[in-house]
Design a protein around this motif. Structure first.
Motif, PDB file in Angstrom:
ATOM      1  N   GLU A 105      -8.142   2.583   5.433  1.00 58.27           N
ATOM      2  CA  GLU A 105      -7.487   1.847   6.497  1.00 58.27           C
ATOM      3  C   GLU A 105      -7.514   2.636   7.807  1.00 58.27           C
ATOM      4  O   GLU A 105      -7.745   2.081   8.883  1.00 58.27           O
ATOM      5  CB  GLU A 105      -6.034   1.535   6.123  1.00 58.27           C
ATOM      6  CG  GLU A 105      -5.888   0.516   5.001  1.00 58.27           C
ATOM      7  CD  GLU A 105      -5.784   1.168   3.638  1.00 58.27           C
ATOM      8  OE1 GLU A 105      -6.301   2.299   3.467  1.00 58.27           O
ATOM      9  OE2 GLU A 105      -5.178   0.553   2.743  1.00 58.27           O
ATOM     10  N   HIS A 106      -7.276   3.944   7.710  1.00 57.99           N
ATOM     11  CA  HIS A 106      -7.301   4.756   8.920  1.00 57.99           C
ATOM     12  C   HIS A 106      -8.693   4.780   9.536  1.00 57.99           C
ATOM     13  O   HIS A 106      -8.839   4.693  10.771  1.00 57.99           O
ATOM     14  CB  HIS A 106      -6.842   6.185   8.622  1.00 57.99           C
ATOM     15  CG  HIS A 106      -6.950   7.075   9.823  1.00 57.99           C
ATOM     16  ND1 HIS A 106      -6.053   7.041  10.861  1.00 57.99           N
ATOM     17  CD2 HIS A 106      -7.895   7.990  10.176  1.00 57.99           C
ATOM     18  CE1 HIS A 106      -6.418   7.903  11.792  1.00 57.99           C
ATOM     19  NE2 HIS A 106      -7.536   8.489  11.398  1.00 57.99           N
TER      20      HIS A 106
ATOM     21  N   TYR B 257       2.667   4.734   0.993  1.00 55.87           N
ATOM     22  CA  TYR B 257       3.292   5.246   2.217  1.00 55.87           C
ATOM     23  C   TYR B 257       4.082   6.517   1.937  1.00 55.87           C
ATOM     24  O   TYR B 257       5.153   6.743   2.468  1.00 55.87           O
ATOM     25  CB  TYR B 257       4.132   4.174   2.914  1.00 55.87           C
ATOM     26  CG  TYR B 257       5.405   3.733   2.214  1.00 55.87           C
ATOM     27  CD1 TYR B 257       6.639   3.831   2.856  1.00 55.87           C
ATOM     28  CD2 TYR B 257       5.384   3.189   0.936  1.00 55.87           C
ATOM     29  CE1 TYR B 257       7.812   3.407   2.246  1.00 55.87           C
ATOM     30  CE2 TYR B 257       6.534   2.766   0.315  1.00 55.87           C
ATOM     31  CZ  TYR B 257       7.758   2.878   0.971  1.00 55.87           C
ATOM     32  OH  TYR B 257       8.917   2.461   0.365  1.00 55.87           O
TER      33      TYR B 257
ATOM     34  N   GLY C 129       0.787  -1.221   0.000  1.00 54.89           N
ATOM     35  CA  GLY C 129       0.000   0.000   0.000  1.00 54.89           C
ATOM     36  C   GLY C 129       0.822   1.274   0.000  1.00 54.89           C
ATOM     37  O   GLY C 129       2.042   1.252   0.167  1.00 54.89           O
TER      38      GLY C 129
ATOM     39  N   TRP D  50      -1.271   5.785   9.947  1.00 60.30           N
ATOM     40  CA  TRP D  50      -1.416   6.680   8.807  1.00 60.30           C
ATOM     41  C   TRP D  50      -1.815   8.099   9.176  1.00 60.30           C
ATOM     42  O   TRP D  50      -1.949   8.935   8.302  1.00 60.30           O
ATOM     43  CB  TRP D  50      -2.367   6.091   7.760  1.00 60.30           C
ATOM     44  CG  TRP D  50      -1.957   4.703   7.404  1.00 60.30           C
ATOM     45  CD1 TRP D  50      -2.663   3.544   7.611  1.00 60.30           C
ATOM     46  CD2 TRP D  50      -0.711   4.299   6.818  1.00 60.30           C
ATOM     47  NE1 TRP D  50      -1.941   2.456   7.189  1.00 60.30           N
ATOM     48  CE2 TRP D  50      -0.732   2.887   6.701  1.00 60.30           C
ATOM     49  CE3 TRP D  50       0.426   4.989   6.398  1.00 60.30           C
ATOM     50  CZ2 TRP D  50       0.326   2.161   6.172  1.00 60.30           C
ATOM     51  CZ3 TRP D  50       1.489   4.273   5.871  1.00 60.30           C
ATOM     52  CH2 TRP D  50       1.419   2.873   5.758  1.00 60.30           C
TER      53      TRP D  50
ATOM     54  N   ARG E 113      -4.617   6.301   2.235  1.00 63.75           N
ATOM     55  CA  ARG E 113      -4.786   5.455   3.413  1.00 63.75           C
ATOM     56  C   ARG E 113      -6.032   5.799   4.219  1.00 63.75           C
ATOM     57  O   ARG E 113      -6.144   5.427   5.388  1.00 63.75           O
ATOM     58  CB  ARG E 113      -3.547   5.580   4.308  1.00 63.75           C
ATOM     59  CG  ARG E 113      -2.310   4.928   3.729  1.00 63.75           C
ATOM     60  CD  ARG E 113      -2.499   3.425   3.572  1.00 63.75           C
ATOM     61  NE  ARG E 113      -1.234   2.761   3.272  1.00 63.75           N
ATOM     62  CZ  ARG E 113      -1.080   1.437   3.279  1.00 63.75           C
ATOM     63  NH1 ARG E 113      -2.110   0.653   3.544  1.00 63.75           N
ATOM     64  NH2 ARG E 113       0.084   0.904   2.989  1.00 63.75           N
TER      65      ARG E 113
END
Length: 278
Positions: free
Chosen positions: A103-104, A17, A15, A57, A100
């Protein structure tokens, strides 16, 4: 205790970053009268870290405060964001890594449910304006010189102005973004103590959010601007900010400034300014 620690290396290997602030959490909160000190200590000593910075994140954060004299500078008198317009004396801003958001959000919903269950959520406060936002653009005063937007919450800026603009219809927002990015903001920043302006558009909160946070308004019609200042906002308010509402309204884009609110940074670990909120 099983913490699923074996999955952390797997997650780190996949993913995006990068360092771009692709998303933000912008939250303006009003502690209930008589709870100002307790709220400030809870947020600084626990929630800022356990409920924000410790999460995956979310890579930068900063708190801001509006003392009573700063609250009284706010415009317009009748705001669709804050009622009364002086409500919301603390502002917290956080950057989330681009790409992100999903996901966060899964983590933040889970951790806030846990914090609430464990009695680590301070109830005597009101969320005046709380929204996760997607980054739309950043406009710089000095071009390639100086801090970038990903530095903004760590650089020691002297003040911040929160500006919320609404358009009448969703199809007008793209035109407003282009006018702000290409014409209005470069002109407003020239010679200004504001070093940059970040533009965001709000995203809806998940259905399983905490019940004390209301659903985001204006998802299709609103923009949120953060002006990062190298001077105290009191020193430049009349010259640089008091007329912004008229400029936006006069652009013929069906837009209206619904909040223009100045803040100064808090002093972490202290109760500085708490006695000047009322």
């Amino acid at each position: 205790m099983d913490t699923h620690s074996e999955t952390y290396a797997e997650l780190a290997a996949v993913g995006p970053y990068g360092v771009r602030p692709g998303h933000a959490l912008i939250t303006m909160v009003e502690p209930h009268p008589g709870h100002e000190y307790a709220y400030n200590r809870w947020y600084e000593d626990d929630h800022y870290y356990a409920g924000a910075m410790a999460m995956p994140w979310m890579f930068a954060g900063r708190r801001w405060v509006a003392t009573r004299d700063l609250q009284l500078l706010r415009l317009p008198e009748k705001s669709a964001v804050a009622e009364p317009v002086t409500a919301g004396c603390y502002l917290s801003t956080y950057w989330v890594t681009e790409g992100r958001y999903d996901e966060h959000m899964k983590w933040t919903v889970g951790i806030n449910k846990r914090l609430n269950r464990d009695g680590r959520v301070y109830q005597d406060r009101t969320h005046v304006f709380t929204a996760f936002q997607d980054h739309e653009a950043t406009v710089y005063r000095d071009g390639a010189a100086g801090p970038r937007d990903f530095h903004a919450l760590d650089h020691p800026y002297a003040g911040l102005v929160l500006e919320v603009i609404d358009v009448e219809r969703p199809e007008q927002r793209d035109g407003l973004v282009e006018w702000l990015r290409a014409r209005h903001l470069p002109k407003a920043l020239a010679g200004s103590p504001a070093a940059m302006v970040t533009l965001f558009r709000p995203t809806p909160l998940p259905g399983d959010r905490m019940t004390y946070v209301k659903q985001v308004e204006g998802v299709d019609t609103r923009l949120t601007l953060l002006w990062f200042l190298e001077a105290d906002p009191r020193e430049c308010w009349q010259e640089r900010f008091a007329g912004l509402g008229e400029q936006v309204a006069g652009a013929g884009l069906g837009a209206r400034v619904e909040l223009l609110a100045p803040f100064v940074p808090t002093v972490p670990g202290t109760d500085t300014y708490v006695d000047r909120l009322r």
